[in-house]
Enzyme design. Structure first.
Site, PDB file in Angstrom:
ATOM      1  N   THR B 331      50.407  27.317 -60.728  1.00  0.00           N
ATOM      2  CA  THR B 331      48.842  26.963 -60.481  1.00  0.00           C
ATOM      3  C   THR B 331      48.202  27.174 -59.307  1.00  0.00           C
ATOM      4  O   THR B 331      49.150  27.076 -58.163  1.00  0.00           O
ATOM      5  CB  THR B 331      48.577  25.515 -60.964  1.00  0.00           C
ATOM      6  OG1 THR B 331      49.075  24.485 -60.085  1.00  0.00           O
ATOM      7  CG2 THR B 331      49.123  25.419 -62.330  1.00  0.00           C
ATOM      8  N   CYS B 332      47.000  27.296 -59.233  1.00  0.00           N
ATOM      9  CA  CYS B 332      46.243  27.339 -57.889  1.00  0.00           C
ATOM     10  C   CYS B 332      46.298  25.797 -57.150  1.00  0.00           C
ATOM     11  O   CYS B 332      45.212  25.930 -56.286  1.00  0.00           O
ATOM     12  CB  CYS B 332      45.057  27.829 -57.896  1.00  0.00           C
ATOM     13  SG  CYS B 332      44.914  29.775 -58.378  1.00  0.00           S
ATOM     14  N   ASP B 333      47.158  24.846 -57.447  1.00  0.00           N
ATOM     15  CA  ASP B 333      46.817  23.759 -56.749  1.00  0.00           C
ATOM     16  C   ASP B 333      47.955  23.485 -55.884  1.00  0.00           C
ATOM     17  O   ASP B 333      49.173  23.941 -56.120  1.00  0.00           O
ATOM     18  CB  ASP B 333      47.218  22.518 -57.688  1.00  0.00           C
ATOM     19  CG  ASP B 333      46.745  21.266 -57.518  1.00  0.00           C
ATOM     20  OD1 ASP B 333      47.196  20.734 -56.345  1.00  0.00           O
ATOM     21  OD2 ASP B 333      45.941  20.636 -58.016  1.00  0.00           O
ATOM     22  N   ASN B 374      44.205  25.017 -65.005  1.00  0.00           N
ATOM     23  CA  ASN B 374      44.224  26.436 -64.498  1.00  0.00           C
ATOM     24  C   ASN B 374      44.256  27.289 -65.606  1.00  0.00           C
ATOM     25  O   ASN B 374      44.574  28.577 -65.492  1.00  0.00           O
ATOM     26  CB  ASN B 374      45.348  26.918 -63.585  1.00  0.00           C
ATOM     27  CG  ASN B 374      44.871  26.544 -62.104  1.00  0.00           C
ATOM     28  OD1 ASN B 374      45.517  27.018 -61.322  1.00  0.00           O
ATOM     29  ND2 ASN B 374      44.547  25.460 -61.865  1.00  0.00           N
TER      30      ASN B 374
END
Lengths: 384, 384
Positions: B331-333, B374
């Site tokens: 994910t973009c986390d 996401n």
């Protein structure tokens, strides 16, 4: 808290916690971003809140979309965005997902290493898309100082490596389009863009020396939502960013992109929750009070991890004396505690069954919620 | 890794990560618990893995069920358990959920304070259930030393307060049934039950002096699954617990209950994932390697939080030289990093697209996964 949300909650009869998002607040936020950064394209970070009503509102307003997966690309398209308004901003992509994005018409991709560039080249060939039509931007590392939800080194590479990555893209026939960075989520220091833009301008120069004309800087997200502490206005960010761009790029200011997520939807949402239990661990009245809500870390409040984000919480007893409480969620997981290291002050008159309003919860709540942990359903959401 | 799981994965054609759980392993585990603690009733902690096939297998084998919510009670009933085999083990319950549980026939409830006892009394009256039929046990605090996923002070009260809580239940007409505690999840020290049982026996004595005959000790969970470190056999836990019971209760050993979750299903499951990207943050070959999988902290591996649980990971390159890697999710986390503080050693020959098998993932994975963070779907699960 808007009058529209207040009215909605007054009429709600369903059980369980819920998020209510006010579209009008999002519209105001979008207009503020567009006005404060007039020459910058807004790519809303879909991951912050991918509710279809949120996406269609933003699509109507003219927003572009930063997406993290093929599912998010499909959501943006379904909301009315054309593919040229969509960026596949995740630096970690399966090659078959890149292919799918290309087939859906997306032409803008984030990378932070050469192998990711090669995936895009191969997918482009497989999709029979002219490689020169595919725009690639490279994410560089940024220290994230001053952010309340600081970023790790997970995304990006050092600026020197970015030059090689972009040259690699260029040599393969892709369009080496620019640079991106992220100054850290919930960034309250408007000056944070300065250092990253200094690095970006160095990459622009080094690429120019190699005959590659970069044209875009993706300024990322980081724009804060109002929680307990005050935050600068969007205008202040716009001014600081414009100054930094002028300082580092002179008369050759590049195209720019911003990717607000939290800053676009955070303050538009309120979670209504209920007090399930108030207790102490011993009969000693001086022992700290535990307050348990029907929502916790696994029900949507994941950003309380390490007590990073402190949400404003309101109850009908707000004018009463407040005492320190440990605030926890409803699951049988001992990690499901929201605020303990720094206790949260709540009214001494708070009672079991009272409603609790958790403000600033429009971003990073619904999608973080667990699918069924402890049997609790995911957070309900209403966009009004 | 069982041959049945290997065979299943060989034939799987779907995309994306998945969990495969082998029922035969769960059956073996159940039998080990039943044999090692022959006078103890097994209440499987449904939250560890509530897959219908897992619950129906355990119901057939004779297991009882520890539940955290009305949904979990309904799952246990649907799997074939009668209500007398179900405990509502969450100390944090809405009164209307207690009422619903009583209506479904459940008569066994956990508490850790007087107001929770009063909720049960009121719900009992509302449901017209004879209060003396409702069994209440009080959870006491336990230090959790030696556990890899140690518990906070979220559940339980000090033993002195438990006496008052149980007396309160008794005076209201409920059946003050006993004591529970939890020695901490993934507890590798078989001696951990000793201290808690000493406290429990003190509560038994104090209650007896007040004319209240407690009869049950709920020994909780904490039984470990095999991850990277070795763990004692179930027999060793059975022996240590029996010794501690004899030491503290002499000839008056109470009824006992255990609530294994991780220990029942953890080693029965394997997650198959895929390497999405391998990269470095600089061109320096000595820079640490980042390995990104298509599953991370929000896709089911939440227990890597603070790097608490370290899963064994296997690839087809297991015999090759291994080098330290930072392991992260897709994910973009930036918080979606699995192992970084203590890097994970993975084969130098590992490549993008390679399958990765994450062992010991039968517990606390599927239900922790985010509903759509996401845009990634929740973890798929197959019980074979």
């Amino acid at each position: 808290m808007t009058e529209r949300i207040r009215e909605f909650l007054r009429n709600r009869r369903e059980d369980g916690p819920c998020l209510v998002v006010d579209r009008e607040v999002i519209q105001d936020n979008y207009i503020k971003f567009a006005r404060s950064l007039p020459d910058t394209r807004v790519f809303y970070a879909v991951k912050a809140n991918p509710a279809p009503e949120v996406l269609s509102l933003l699509a109507e307003l003219g927003s572009c979309f930063d997406t993290a997966s093929v599912v998010e690309i499909e959501l943006a398209l379904a909301a009315g965005a054309t593919p040229d308004r969509i960026s596949f901003g995740n630096t970690i992509k399966k090659e078959r997902d890149i292919l799918r994005a290309l087939e859906l018409g997306v032409r803008l991709f984030a990378v932070d290493c050469e192998v990711e560039v090669e995936k895009i080249e191969r997918a482009g060939l497989a999709a029979s898309v002219p490689l020169a039509d595919i725009q690639v931007f490279c994410r560089i590392l940024c220290d994230g100082a001053g952010a309340e939800w600081p970023l790790s080194r997970k995304f990006g590479c050092v600026p020197e490596m970015a030059i090689d990555v972009l040259e690699h893209a260029h040599r393969l026939g892709l369009r080496a389009y620019g640079i991106s960075f992220h100054v850290g989520s919930q960034q309250r220091n408007t000056g944070s863009w300065d250092g990253a833009l200094a690095s970006a301008s160095q990459v622009f120069k080094a690429c120019a020396e190699r005959g590659i004309a970069l044209s875009m800087v993706n300024l990322g997200g980081g724009f804060p939502a109002k929680y307990l502490k005050s935050i600068p206005a969007v205008e202040a960010y716009g001014n600081a960013i414009f100054e930094a761009l002028s300082k580092h790029f002179g008369n050759h200011i590049p195209e720019t992109i911003i990717e607000p997520g939290r800053g676009m939807v955070g303050n538009a949402g309120i979670i209504e929750s209920e007090v399930v239990l108030i207790s102490r661990k011993s009969a000693d009245e001086d022992d700290i009070r535990w307050v348990y809500l029907d929502i916790g870390k696994f029900g949507g409040l994941a950003e309380t991890m390490d007590e990073a984000i402190r949400y404003p919480i309101h109850t009908k007893h707000d004018s009463d004396r407040k005492i320190p409480c440990i605030l926890a969620g409803p699951t049988c997981d001992s990690a499901d505690v929201l605020y303990e290291k720094e206790p949260y002050f709540l009214p001494v008159s708070l009672e079991i069954g009272d409603k609790v309003l958790i403000e600033g919860t429009g971003a990073y709540t619904t999608t973080y919620s667990a699918v069924a942990f402890n049997g609790f359903p995911p957070l309900k959401s209403y966009v009004i």
